[in-house]
Every structure is written in C-alpha cells, then in structure tokens.
Design an enzyme around this catalytic site. Structure first.
Site, PDB file in Angstrom:
ATOM      1  N   GLU A  81      61.381  51.055  22.905  1.00  0.00           N
ATOM      2  CA  GLU A  81      62.013  52.236  22.293  1.00  0.00           C
ATOM      3  C   GLU A  81      62.192  52.016  20.786  1.00  0.00           C
ATOM      4  O   GLU A  81      61.948  52.919  19.986  1.00  0.00           O
ATOM      5  CB  GLU A  81      63.379  52.501  22.942  1.00  0.00           C
ATOM      6  CG  GLU A  81      63.329  52.860  24.422  1.00  0.00           C
ATOM      7  CD  GLU A  81      63.130  51.666  25.337  1.00  0.00           C
ATOM      8  OE1 GLU A  81      63.041  50.511  24.821  1.00  0.00           O
ATOM      9  OE2 GLU A  81      63.040  51.852  26.553  1.00  0.00           O
ATOM     10  N   ALA A 192      35.844  38.465  46.515  1.00  0.00           N
ATOM     11  CA  ALA A 192      34.544  39.070  46.190  1.00  0.00           C
ATOM     12  C   ALA A 192      33.654  38.877  47.403  1.00  0.00           C
ATOM     13  O   ALA A 192      33.558  37.760  47.917  1.00  0.00           O
ATOM     14  CB  ALA A 192      33.936  38.367  44.977  1.00  0.00           C
ATOM     15  N   ASP A 238      35.016  24.608  46.252  1.00  0.00           N
ATOM     16  CA  ASP A 238      34.659  25.249  44.968  1.00  0.00           C
ATOM     17  C   ASP A 238      35.050  24.440  43.737  1.00  0.00           C
ATOM     18  O   ASP A 238      34.561  24.724  42.652  1.00  0.00           O
ATOM     19  CB  ASP A 238      35.366  26.616  44.833  1.00  0.00           C
ATOM     20  CG  ASP A 238      34.880  27.626  45.846  1.00  0.00           C
ATOM     21  OD1 ASP A 238      33.975  27.294  46.613  1.00  0.00           O
ATOM     22  OD2 ASP A 238      35.424  28.751  45.858  1.00  0.00           O
ATOM     23  N   GLU A 326      43.739  33.964  45.843  1.00  0.00           N
ATOM     24  CA  GLU A 326      42.275  33.865  45.688  1.00  0.00           C
ATOM     25  C   GLU A 326      41.732  32.863  46.696  1.00  0.00           C
ATOM     26  O   GLU A 326      40.818  32.096  46.398  1.00  0.00           O
ATOM     27  CB  GLU A 326      41.926  33.453  44.260  1.00  0.00           C
ATOM     28  CG  GLU A 326      42.154  34.549  43.247  1.00  0.00           C
ATOM     29  CD  GLU A 326      41.287  34.377  42.008  1.00  0.00           C
ATOM     30  OE1 GLU A 326      40.054  34.363  42.126  1.00  0.00           O
ATOM     31  OE2 GLU A 326      41.866  34.249  40.925  1.00  0.00           O
ATOM     32  N   GLY A 328      40.328  31.634  50.683  1.00  0.00           N
ATOM     33  CA  GLY A 328      39.320  32.075  51.646  1.00  0.00           C
ATOM     34  C   GLY A 328      39.984  32.805  52.807  1.00  0.00           C
ATOM     35  O   GLY A 328      41.207  33.033  52.807  1.00  0.00           O
ATOM     36  N   GLY A 329      39.157  33.126  53.826  1.00  0.00           N
ATOM     37  CA  GLY A 329      39.640  33.955  54.927  1.00  0.00           C
ATOM     38  C   GLY A 329      40.702  33.306  55.798  1.00  0.00           C
ATOM     39  O   GLY A 329      41.531  34.011  56.389  1.00  0.00           O
ATOM     40  N   LEU A 331      43.348  31.201  55.034  1.00  0.00           N
ATOM     41  CA  LEU A 331      44.701  31.386  54.500  1.00  0.00           C
ATOM     42  C   LEU A 331      45.023  32.873  54.328  1.00  0.00           C
ATOM     43  O   LEU A 331      46.170  33.297  54.538  1.00  0.00           O
ATOM     44  CB  LEU A 331      44.836  30.630  53.165  1.00  0.00           C
ATOM     45  CG  LEU A 331      46.221  30.583  52.541  1.00  0.00           C
ATOM     46  CD1 LEU A 331      47.274  30.075  53.519  1.00  0.00           C
ATOM     47  CD2 LEU A 331      46.221  29.692  51.291  1.00  0.00           C
TER      48      LEU A 331
HETATM   49  N1  LIG Z   1      34.233  34.986  47.373  1.00  0.00           N
HETATM   50  C1  LIG Z   1      35.519  34.782  47.260  1.00  0.00           C
HETATM   51  O1  LIG Z   1      36.252  35.623  46.756  1.00  0.00           O
HETATM   52  C2  LIG Z   1      36.084  33.511  47.749  1.00  0.00           C
HETATM   53  C3  LIG Z   1      35.313  32.640  48.460  1.00  0.00           C
HETATM   54  N2  LIG Z   1      35.842  31.498  48.951  1.00  0.00           N
HETATM   55  C4  LIG Z   1      34.982  30.665  49.790  1.00  0.00           C
HETATM   56  O2  LIG Z   1      35.600  30.579  51.086  1.00  0.00           O
HETATM   57  C5  LIG Z   1      35.334  29.319  51.643  1.00  0.00           C
HETATM   58  C6  LIG Z   1      36.658  28.657  52.041  1.00  0.00           C
HETATM   59  O3  LIG Z   1      37.325  29.499  52.967  1.00  0.00           O
HETATM   60  P1  LIG Z   1      38.583  28.971  53.786  1.00  0.00           P
HETATM   61  O4  LIG Z   1      38.235  27.744  54.521  1.00  0.00           O
HETATM   62  O5  LIG Z   1      39.048  30.114  54.582  1.00  0.00           O
HETATM   63  O6  LIG Z   1      39.566  28.556  52.610  1.00  0.00           O
HETATM   64  P2  LIG Z   1      41.115  28.777  52.304  1.00  0.00           P
HETATM   65  O7  LIG Z   1      41.275  28.929  50.839  1.00  0.00           O
HETATM   66  O8  LIG Z   1      41.669  29.863  53.150  1.00  0.00           O
HETATM   67  O9  LIG Z   1      41.718  27.407  52.745  1.00  0.00           O
HETATM   68  C7  LIG Z   1      42.117  27.122  54.080  1.00  0.00           C
HETATM   69  C8  LIG Z   1      43.069  25.973  54.014  1.00  0.00           C
HETATM   70  O10 LIG Z   1      44.339  26.406  53.559  1.00  0.00           O
HETATM   71  C9  LIG Z   1      45.329  25.459  53.924  1.00  0.00           C
HETATM   72  N3  LIG Z   1      46.486  26.059  54.569  1.00  0.00           N
HETATM   73  C10 LIG Z   1      47.761  25.674  54.336  1.00  0.00           C
HETATM   74  N4  LIG Z   1      48.612  26.369  55.068  1.00  0.00           N
HETATM   75  C11 LIG Z   1      47.896  27.235  55.780  1.00  0.00           C
HETATM   76  C12 LIG Z   1      48.256  28.219  56.720  1.00  0.00           C
HETATM   77  N5  LIG Z   1      49.506  28.454  57.073  1.00  0.00           N
HETATM   78  N6  LIG Z   1      47.266  28.925  57.251  1.00  0.00           N
HETATM   79  C13 LIG Z   1      45.993  28.685  56.897  1.00  0.00           C
HETATM   80  N7  LIG Z   1      45.595  27.768  56.004  1.00  0.00           N
HETATM   81  C14 LIG Z   1      46.545  27.040  55.454  1.00  0.00           C
HETATM   82  C15 LIG Z   1      44.619  24.467  54.858  1.00  0.00           C
HETATM   83  O11 LIG Z   1      44.282  23.406  53.981  1.00  0.00           O
HETATM   84  P3  LIG Z   1      44.109  21.885  54.433  1.00  0.00           P
HETATM   85  O12 LIG Z   1      42.890  21.886  55.314  1.00  0.00           O
HETATM   86  O13 LIG Z   1      43.911  21.175  53.158  1.00  0.00           O
HETATM   87  O14 LIG Z   1      45.340  21.502  55.174  1.00  0.00           O
HETATM   88  C16 LIG Z   1      43.402  25.262  55.303  1.00  0.00           C
HETATM   89  O15 LIG Z   1      42.355  24.428  55.716  1.00  0.00           O
HETATM   90  C17 LIG Z   1      34.583  28.526  50.605  1.00  0.00           C
HETATM   91  O16 LIG Z   1      33.220  28.560  50.916  1.00  0.00           O
HETATM   92  C18 LIG Z   1      34.836  29.262  49.320  1.00  0.00           C
HETATM   93  O17 LIG Z   1      33.755  29.141  48.427  1.00  0.00           O
HETATM   94  C19 LIG Z   1      37.137  31.150  48.709  1.00  0.00           C
HETATM   95  C20 LIG Z   1      37.943  31.958  47.975  1.00  0.00           C
HETATM   96  C21 LIG Z   1      37.488  33.237  47.460  1.00  0.00           C
HETATM   97  N1  LIG Z   2      32.924  33.360  44.357  1.00  0.00           N
HETATM   98  C1  LIG Z   2      33.641  34.260  43.664  1.00  0.00           C
HETATM   99  C2  LIG Z   2      35.032  34.087  43.455  1.00  0.00           C
HETATM  100  N2  LIG Z   2      35.680  33.004  43.952  1.00  0.00           N
HETATM  101  C3  LIG Z   2      37.028  32.645  43.616  1.00  0.00           C
HETATM  102  O1  LIG Z   2      37.110  32.210  42.269  1.00  0.00           O
HETATM  103  C4  LIG Z   2      37.419  30.806  42.235  1.00  0.00           C
HETATM  104  C5  LIG Z   2      36.683  30.129  41.103  1.00  0.00           C
HETATM  105  O2  LIG Z   2      37.390  30.402  39.917  1.00  0.00           O
HETATM  106  P1  LIG Z   2      37.058  29.666  38.542  1.00  0.00           P
HETATM  107  O3  LIG Z   2      36.777  28.205  38.857  1.00  0.00           O
HETATM  108  O4  LIG Z   2      38.278  29.842  37.696  1.00  0.00           O
HETATM  109  O5  LIG Z   2      35.858  30.347  37.960  1.00  0.00           O
HETATM  110  C6  LIG Z   2      37.015  30.320  43.589  1.00  0.00           C
HETATM  111  O6  LIG Z   2      37.642  29.140  43.989  1.00  0.00           O
HETATM  112  C7  LIG Z   2      37.431  31.461  44.462  1.00  0.00           C
HETATM  113  O7  LIG Z   2      38.826  31.499  44.649  1.00  0.00           O
HETATM  114  N3  LIG Z   2      35.690  35.059  42.756  1.00  0.00           N
HETATM  115  C8  LIG Z   2      35.067  36.139  42.241  1.00  0.00           C
HETATM  116  O8  LIG Z   2      35.694  36.995  41.611  1.00  0.00           O
HETATM  117  N4  LIG Z   2      33.728  36.277  42.419  1.00  0.00           N
HETATM  118  C9  LIG Z   2      32.990  35.404  43.113  1.00  0.00           C
HETATM  119  O9  LIG Z   2      31.793  35.604  43.228  1.00  0.00           O
END
Ligand SMILES: NC(=O)C1=CN([C@@H]2O[C@H](COP(=O)(O)OP(=O)(O)OC[C@H]3O[C@@H](n4cnc5c(N)ncnc54)[C@H](OP(=O)(O)O)[C@@H]3O)[C@@H](O)[C@H]2O)C=CC1
Ligand SMILES: Nc1c(N[C@@H]2O[C@H](COP(=O)(O)O)[C@@H](O)[C@H]2O)[nH]c(=O)[nH]c1=O
Length: 579
Positions: A81, A192, A238, A326, A328-329, A331
């Site tokens: 403001e 993504a 990653d 950010e 994976g599936g 968590l």
């Molecule tokens: N395209 C995209 O946007 C993204 C892609 N990715 C890709 O996804 C893949 C990894 O996926 P994902 O294995 O699902 O990875 P996550 O990031 O979901 O990690 C899973 C891990 O999270 C930890 N964790 C802690 N508490 C919990 C809980 N309560 N529930 C579940 N998990 C918990 C465990 O770690 P611990 O085993 O250490 O105990 C578990 O193994 C990779 O190939 C990566 O490249 C990942 C992020 C984004």
């Molecule tokens: N592969 C993928 C993503 N992946 C996410 O981005 C993280 C990598 O970030 P950085 O190391 O900072 O560049 C990776 O661990 C995952 O959480 N994100 C996106 O927007 N697009 C993509 O295609």
C-alpha cells in the site's frame, strides 16, 4: 431499496446499481479487474514473503486509470500500500485502492493503513480479509474509523465476476489460508510424464521427459516454495540438485524422506554450501550414516513413525507454508493417501516410452473402480512449449467467509488453537501473536544488525563488503541468508570473538528495538508472569528446540529486558509517589 443498500455500501456503486443494472455490472467488472491485478502483483513475490502473505495494491483514479501499483517484496520490507501510494503521488487523493488482502496490521504496525489514510484515499476494495484470526478485521475497522469507505468482496457486494476475482485472491495466498485452517503446509505434487503415463523408462532413467521450457517453470515453482521433497529412491536414481535455477525467488530447503537411510555417500544434495538439506528418517536408522550426513552439514531428523502426515505436521511447526513434492510414484501415493497433497501440477510431454514396468506418477492407492478416482477441482490447462501443463486441486482452498467476525466484534485469540500451557508463551514467526517485528531505526531490522555484526571489525575488504551487502539486503530473510552462508563458506571472515559477543549483540539490538517502538514494549510488558520461549524446533541456541532441549537464549533475553523495563517503571512510580 433496503436490499440494494445492504449489498452496496458504496454510494457510487449503489447509485449505479439502483439506476442502471448495466452500470452496476460495469462497476463490478472494473472492481474485479483491479482486484485481479492486485492479486497478480501479489503473486510476483510468491515464496519470498513467507511466512507472511503476498500483498499487492493498485491505486485507481475515479476515471478508472491506474495511478500507482506496489507489492510486498519480502518479509519486513515496505508494504504494498505504501509503495502504491508513493508511486501514485498526488493522484492518490480521492482515488480507490484495490488490495488482494486486508493488510496485516501486525502488532500495532499501522504502516499500510496510515499510508492509505495519509494519501487521501477515498475508498478501499479488499479481495479477502486477513485469514489469521488475530489480525482479521482490524485494518478494515481502522480504515472505516478514519472515514474511508471499505468494500470487501463477497460481503458488501457479490456477482460472478467479483467471485472470480475473489478466487484469484484466495489462490495467491493459498498456502497461508491453509496454514490458518490446518496443521500441515500447503503441498503441491508436481511430476513430468510421457503421453503414455510414465515418469521414467523401465531402467529408471528420466532425464528428460519434459522440455527445457517446462523445466524452467519447475524452477519457478521451486522458487515459490519453502521446501522441495523427494523420496530416497529418487535420490538413488537421479542424484537431483532440486535448486531454483531461474535466477529469481528464494532457494527452497531440500527434504529427503527415507526409511532405510540407505543413500549414497556422494550426492548433490549433500552439498549444502548454497542450499540446505534436511533428511527425515525412521528413528534409529543407520546411525553411522546419520553422523556422516551431520559432518557434511546435512540436518537429520528422526521420526518414530515416518509417514507424510507426521512429516508435514513437523514442518508446519517449523514454520513452512508451502512444500513442492517432486518424488516418484511410491511416495506420491503415500502422500495422497495421507491427504497431505492439496494441488497437483503435471507436465505431459508428447512422447511415448512404453514398458510395463516403467514407473508411473502415483503408485497404488488401493482403488479398484473408476468411481473411486479422485477428481481434481478448478482444473487449468496450459501449453508450455511442446508440453501440456495440467493443474488442479485435490482439496479446495478453505472458504474464509463463514468465520468473519462482525465489525464490532472484539478479536480475541482462541486459546484452543494452540494447546500450550497458558503460563508459557511460545513465539516464533512474525505471524504469531508474539512474533518478532523487526522494524528498527538505523539498521532495517534486528536480523540485519545481528548478521552484519558477525563480520564487523574484521580487517578484510571481503568482510567489509559482506557487512555492506547485509546492511542493504532487501529483507531480514535475505540478510540472514547472506550472514549464514558467508559464515559457512568463508569462516575466516567471521570476527574472532563472535561466539563471546553474540548474546550481547542480540541484547543490544533487542533493547534498541523495544525502546524505539513503544507498542512493541507494551506487548512485551503484557507477557508478565509468562515464560517466553522461542518455539524454534531446530535452533537449539536461540530457540527452545522441539522437545524443550534448546537453550532458548532469545526467550531469556526478552525476559531479561522485560524485568529491566518493569524495574524502571516501578522506580519511576516510587519517585512519583515520594515526590
Ligand atoms: N518424471 C518425474 O517427474 C519424476 C520421476 N522420478 C523417477 O521415479 C523413479 C523413482 O520412483 P519411486 O521409487 O517411486 O521414488 P520416490 O521418490 O517415491 O521414493 C520412494 C522412497 O521414498 C521413501 N519413503 C519414505 N517414507 C515413505 C513412505 N511413507 N511411503 C513411501 N515411500 C517412503 C523410501 O525410501 P528408502 O527406500 O530410502 O527408505 C521409498 O523407497 C526414478 O526412476 C525417478 O527418475 C522421480 C521423481 C519425479
Ligand atoms: N525427469 C523430470 C523431472 N524430474 C524431477 O526433477 C529432479 C531433478 O532435478 P534437478 O537435479 O534439480 O534438475 C528429479 O529428481 C525429479 O524429482 N522433472 C521435470 O520437470 N521433468 C522431467 O523430465
């Protein structure tokens, strides 16, 4: 007639509404457009003002022209403001001010309200009232008591176009509104994926699915969040950096959630020179690795029950407003099942990778029929380069309207909101009733003064530069960032006696602040009989710690100051009675 009068308290709009429906609609459209602009301005500092709201202000003349604009740049800087009326100059007189949110009139600081009053503003239109109960309504009451007409969207008048404008105000401060209504930060799940719904190839390789342009948008999303969180497996696969590299905004804390703590010794996230990393894990997991992380400067927090809800409640207590997931599936599914995800942002790339074992964005949710699917609300579609960005809410933003107190209601703090013992006052962030208010004469804030003192008197031009950088930092947060990162990266610039003098430096700064501002002194004196504890769970020197293990030096200094002021007032009372 009575109905029209109740709906429109503005004479201008009233007349228009009564005489000509189209004119009324036009006025609504004008108000809505300026409120949306105020919300857009507020959005410009998303992430920087945390834990404060984002404020924007537009000053419009009676002919509907923009005379000035402003937005709160960061916590502790000039209110939107004040900036807007400065920009408008003489045109402010008789104009209308549009605010996305009622000013926070915090702890007797009336800067925003005074700026509008002194500039001669005639009418103020407010998108939403302040969501925090102890601040709600006071600025509006003050403006009205100064003879300014104040209209609040949804209260003084309603229409579809105004409702949409009001929604834009809710959206821009969604994290704060969630904070006011729940015990977890506002969480956004971002991923993504390819057109066939994969977030990586079956090998786990994921760099890159989305385009460069989309990834720049992700940096912006990170810059607007307090923290970015991933699971242990994403770190292993990653080796991410998770930094905001678009050059603006602030740098969010990186959080890793891992049960096993089976993480690599070499990882980008263990480089905490620029950005901090916190690893949250199961109590007792790999103690030797915990020590290794601590030696790298990575904070490790153990949980008895490591799950997304417990972790989010913990970060809520630590003052985090917004978290970007950010992961994976695996968590992501766990976080959605725990109902901690509020919004989803998905970048869909026109690519097909196939693979029946390739991971998808959300793991098992235990649903078996399509009727169980979660439907997103307020879905938006936007093309970003070759990709499609789809976003929407899993949980609606809480509506603030039903709890608005009447104009004359005395706003009191509901003691049930924080079930702390009444004889102990916990304070932490500035939005708490007893939070700090870092206005301060020569230095912009106590934080500026305290951080700069780390490097004062050191015979090194780099130390001088650092003091100057801190002195001119635009906000207390930026001052703290410069001070802390220089201390970590260039310990040779820190004065030798810093550990011996730091309590004295803080005491001097606090004394100056409370002596300069009588309203702050009276807040301090109003706490007589209570123990003051800085409720910081991680600062074990200035704060009380998570379970009372901290030394609470800030609380102690405040209690010392309070005793001194009380002593002074009893001496002056004695002198008066003996005179
Ligand atoms: N395209 C995209 O946007 C993204 C892609 N990715 C890709 O996804 C893949 C990894 O996926 P994902 O294995 O699902 O990875 P996550 O990031 O979901 O990690 C899973 C891990 O999270 C930890 N964790 C802690 N508490 C919990 C809980 N309560 N529930 C579940 N998990 C918990 C465990 O770690 P611990 O085993 O250490 O105990 C578990 O193994 C990779 O190939 C990566 O490249 C990942 C992020 C984004
Ligand atoms: N592969 C993928 C993503 N992946 C996410 O981005 C993280 C990598 O970030 P950085 O190391 O900072 O560049 C990776 O661990 C995952 O959480 N994100 C996106 O927007 N697009 C993509 O295609």
């Amino acid at each position: 007639m009575a109905l029209s009068f109740r709906i429109c308290s503005s004479p201008l709009i009233c007349r228009a509404t009564l005489s000509n429906g189209d004119n009324g609609r036009n006025h609504h459209a004008i108000d809505a457009a300026f409120i949306r602009r105020a919300a857009d301005l507020a959005e410009m500092s998303a992430g920087l003002t945390s834990p404060h709201p984002n404020f924007g202000c537009v000053i419009a003349t009676s002919s509907g022209k923009v005379a000035g604009e402003g937005y709160l740049y960061a916590q502790g800087t000039k209110p939107a403001e004040a900036l807007a009326v400065e920009a408008a100059g003489e045109f402010s007189r008789g104009s209308t001010a549009y605010l996305n949110m009622e000013p926070g009139d915090c702890h007797g600081d009336h800067t925003a309200v005074s700026a509008l009053v002194q500039a001669g503003i005639d009418r103020v239109v407010v998108g939403i009232r302040h969501p925090l109960q102890h601040l709600r309504g006071s600025a509006i009451r003050e403006l009205r008591s100064q003879g300014i007409e104040v209209n609040v969207l949804g209260e003084d008048f309603e229409s579809k176009v105004l409702e949409e404008a009001r929604k834009s105000c809710l959206l821009v401060n969604a994290p704060l509104i969630h904070r006011a209504c729940s015990r977890v930060p506002f969480s956004v799940l971002k991923y993504a994926m390819t057109l066939d719904g994969k977030i990586a190839a079956s090998s786990g390789h994921a760099a890159w699915i989305s385009s460069k342009l989309s990834r720049t948008r992700v940096f912006e999303l990170r810059g607007g969040s307090d923290a970015v969180i991933v699971g242990g497996n994403t770190v292993r696969q990653d080796d991410p950096r998770l930094t905001a590299r678009h050059g603006q905004g602030h740098t969010p804390t990186r959080i890793v959630m891992t049960q096993s703590l089976d993480l690599p010794e070499k990882a980008n996230l263990w480089d905490v020179a620029e950005v901090s990393t916190i690893v949250v894990t199961q109590r007792g997991a790999r103690k030797s690795f915990q020590k290794f992380l601590a030696s790298k400067g990575v904070e490790v927090v153990e949980f008895d029950m490591l799950n997304p809800r417990e972790v989010m409640e913990y970060f809520h207590l630590r003052g985090y407003l917004s978290i970007l997931w950010e992961c994976g599936g695996t968590l992501a599914a766990s976080a959605i099942s725990s109902s901690v995800i509020h919004k989803v942002v998905a970048f869909v790339a026109p690519k097909i990778i196939g693979g029946s074992k390739a991971p998808s964005p959300v793991g098992d949710l235990g649903m078996v029929e399509m009727t169980q699917a979660l439907n997103l609300i307020d879905v938006c579609y936007e093309q970003v380069g070759p990709d499609m960005l789809v976003s929407g809410f899993l949980q609606p933003i809480p509506d603030l309207l039903p709890v608005i107190p009447s104009e004359d209601a005395t706003v009191e703090i509901d003691p049930s909101v924080d079930p702390f013992e009444p004889s102990i006052i916990f304070f932490y962030k500035t939005w708490d009733l007893y939070g700090k208010n870092d206005d301060y004469m020569t230095w912009s804030s106590v934080e500026h003064y305290y951080q700069a003192n780390k490097f004062v008197g050191v015979e090194n031009p780099m130390a001088h530069d650092c003091v100057e950088k801190i002195r001119t930092a635009r906000s207390p947060e930026e001052a703290a960032l410069i001070g802390r990162s220089t201390l970590r990266q260039k310990p040779e610039l820190v004065r030798n006696d810093w550990e011996d003098v730091k309590i004295e430096v803080m005491y001097k700064a606090l004394k100056c602040k409370f002596s300069t501002y009588p309203h702050l002194k009276s807040i301090l004196l109003s706490t007589v009989g209570s123990v003051l504890v800085e409720a910081s769970p991680h600062d074990l020197f200035w704060g009380g710690g998570r379970e009372g293990e901290g030394l609470n030096y800030l609380g102690r200094l405040l209690m010392q100051l309070r005793s001194e002021y009380l002593g002074e007032s009893s001496v002056s009372a004695e002198n008066t009675s003996s005179a």
